[in-house]
Design an enzyme around this catalytic site. Sequence first.
Site, PDB file in Angstrom:
ATOM      1  CG  ASP A 105      -1.830  -1.248   1.334  1.00 51.13           C
ATOM      2  OD1 ASP A 105      -2.235  -1.742   0.216  1.00 51.13           O
ATOM      3  OD2 ASP A 105      -2.201  -1.483   2.419  1.00 51.13           O
TER       4      ASP A 105
HETATM    5  N1  URA Z   1      -1.088  -5.927   4.040  1.00 56.50           N
HETATM    6  C1  URA Z   1      -1.575  -4.625   3.915  1.00 56.50           C
HETATM    7  O1  URA Z   1      -2.770  -4.362   4.657  1.00 56.50           O
HETATM    8  N2  URA Z   1      -0.882  -3.864   3.093  1.00 56.50           N
HETATM    9  C2  URA Z   1       0.163  -4.033   2.428  1.00 56.50           C
HETATM   10  O2  URA Z   1       0.891  -3.075   2.047  1.00 56.50           O
HETATM   11  C3  URA Z   1       0.741  -5.411   2.613  1.00 56.50           C
HETATM   12  C4  URA Z   1      -0.184  -6.284   3.496  1.00 56.50           C
END
Ligand code: URA
Length: 243
Positions: A105
């Site tokens: 993310d």
């Molecule tokens: N899980 C998440 O919620 N976000 C990420 O970026 C990676 C794994």
Amino acid sequence: MALIRADKYLADMGVGTRSEVKEYIKKGRVTVNDTVMKMADMKLDSDTDIVCFDGVPVSYMEYEYYMLNKPAGVVSATEDKRYATVLDLIAAKTRRDLFPVGRLDKDTQGLLLITNDGELAHELLSPKKHVDKLYYARIDGVVTQSHVEAFRAGLFVDETFRAMPANLTILSVNETERMSEIELTVREGKFHQVKRMFEACNMRVTFLKRLRMGALLLDTTLKPGEYRMLTKDEIQRLKECCH
Ligand code: URA
């Protein structure tokens, strides 16, 4: 031995676009083994031919592999209209066909593999391979042994998604501030997986960082935004871990 058309060879190595490269060849700026190249469709042996552009040797690299310590604020994409991408951070890149293997993310930090090796990426991301991903997270909430057990049993994230058994380790808990630090190993890579797992327990992830993907460990000397090439050994171990 790998034979590659001269214009593809030079374009792959970032000398220019295919048509720019054709122009450079016409103008006599490219040599092969000290002879000026005449034809853009000439086949080059990437192992033995010495190719120079304006006198500077250009050696061919079929695959590139970088580990990036992704900072918060950049997106895991090859291009984006609004935000800087993880590829913008790889200044040393030669190949134009690099991409991030999977996504973190925008606010997540840590290990991201960037390569143009589609086969390896496919293996690492295949839901059938269950490649381990290790995350460090800070949680707004008190994580307890019952969460550890629920994660291990396979957490019901929502009506449509039961997570695979995951290994949750509690690193510290501050009961007064109601904050916890944890490490979590998951074997799948669903959208917002870690955040959704904690949301299902009525808690919020306030900081998330990936530390490992399969056999590949984040180099702790890399500051957020820094990257380096993978070593031969790392590439080898990564390939082995998903076969
Ligand atoms: N899980 C998440 O919620 N976000 C990420 O970026 C990676 C794994």
